[in-house]
Design an enzyme around this catalytic site. Structure first.
Site, PDB file in Angstrom:
ATOM      1  N   TYR A   1      -1.452  -1.353  10.344  1.00  0.00           N
ATOM      2  CA  TYR A   1      -1.701  -1.450   8.900  1.00  0.00           C
ATOM      3  C   TYR A   1      -0.481  -0.955   8.112  1.00  0.00           C
ATOM      4  CZ  TYR A   1      -3.896  -1.207   4.343  1.00  0.00           C
ATOM      5  OH  TYR A   1      -4.182  -1.398   3.005  1.00  0.00           O
TER       6      TYR A   1
ATOM      7  N   SER B   1       0.842  -1.204   0.000  1.00  0.00           N
ATOM      8  CA  SER B   1       0.000   0.000   0.000  1.00  0.00           C
ATOM      9  C   SER B   1       0.873   1.247   0.000  1.00  0.00           C
ATOM     10  CB  SER B   1      -0.869   0.010   1.266  1.00  0.00           C
ATOM     11  OG  SER B   1      -1.543   1.242   1.402  1.00  0.00           O
TER      12      SER B   1
END
Ligand SMILES: NC(=O)c1ccc[n+]([C@@H]2O[C@H](COP(=O)([O-])OP(=O)(O)OC[C@H]3O[C@@H](n4cnc5c(N)ncnc54)[C@H](OP(=O)(O)O)[C@@H]3O)[C@@H](O)[C@H]2O)c1
Length: 247
Positions: free
Chosen positions: A151, A138
């Site tokens: 995350y 990401s």
């Protein structure tokens, strides 16, 4: 010979649309996720698009189950072309909970789910002296984010793991791509009350991902605005700015 692609997190969002894109090219798709009813519906649509496949109702944290499924998939007719370790979860660190559970949940699915997906394939990819591995990291991997440290940390970890794998597998004609999307329409992002600049349609995002994986790009950051604006900002922004905007 038929080409096969293995996709985790195939029951919605990016994984679902990866399945459709490969089915349109006539691939045999191996689809992994926990929601079997959704996987079945997606496989049916893949068949109408010109592909075929098999579903595996599995949690990526089930290492034995994943190894069994991967051996089963390898044994099916056709050549293993590409593997997508795409399954992942978001969520906050729950900083005031007094418990590591929320963070550990995210870290384990987003990191161990990736190793459980890729490692059982390696002996086979080496023996066929060919293959493409894609791991969905990401844009969030480029800075530790307040309240989303698990995350962003998990996505940084898998990006780094890809770099190591890529070097180790280079001589076997196996490429490893760390895919770093910005915002893409999916269950993870839709309906969330936060700014999502430069958000892409799932279908558009998936086409870009496949092109990058086929070109064996080591790191693919997209859309371009994320590469040239957001990531430089994330890397160099002072802490006070990150705290203010939760970048
Ligand atoms: N959308 C974005 O803006 C964006 C941006 C950057 C990176 N990403 C990454 O892209 C990947 C795909 O996410 P998405 O955006 O498509 O979100 P999504 O629609 O929520 O899809 C997540 C997928 O992962 C599966 N999954 C979650 N936990 C799992 C587990 N323990 N075992 C097996 N499958 C599991 C889900 O299936 P089940 O619930 O059926 O198991 C679902 O198919 C994730 O790794 C995410 O971090 C997304």
């Amino acid at each position: 010979m038929n080409k096969k692609v293995f996709i985790t997190g195939a029951s919605s969002g990016i994984g679902e649309y990866l399945a459709y894109a490969y089915a349109e090219k006539g691939y045999f798709v191996g689809l992994v996720a926990r929601r079997a009813n959704r996987l079945q519906a997606i496989l049916s649509k893949c068949q109408t698009l010109g592909g075929d496949g098999k579903i595996y109702e599995l949690d990526v944290l089930n290492g034995d189950g994943m190894t069994w499924a991967i051996h089963d998939f390898i044994a099916l007719p056709g050549e293993v072309d590409t593997i997508y370790a795409n399954a992942g979860v978001g969520g906050t660190d729950e900083m005031s909970s007094g418990s590591a559970d929320a963070m550990n949940h995210i870290l384990s699915i987003n990191i161990l789910g990736v190793t459980n997906t890729i490692m059982p394939f390696i002996p086979h990819l080496k023996s066929q002296n060919k293959g493409k591995i894609a791991v969905v990291s990401s844009v969030a991997s480029f800075r530790g984010l307040p309240h989303h440290a698990a995350y962003s940390g998990s996505k940084a970890a898998v990006r780094n793991i890809c770099q190591g794998w890529g070097a180790a597998l280079h001589n076997y004609n196996i490429s490893v791509s760390a895919i770093c999307p910005g915002f893409v329409a999916s269950e993870m992002t839709d309906g969330k009350n936060i700014a999502q600049p430069f958000k892409l349609d799932t279908e558009v995002a998936v086409k870009k991902m496949i092109r990058a994986v086929d070109r064996r790009k080591k790191v693919f950051i997209f859309p371009w605005q994320m590469r040239f604006i957001t990531i430089p900002l994330m890397r160099h922004a002072p802490d006070w700015l990150v705290r203010k905007f939760g970048m």
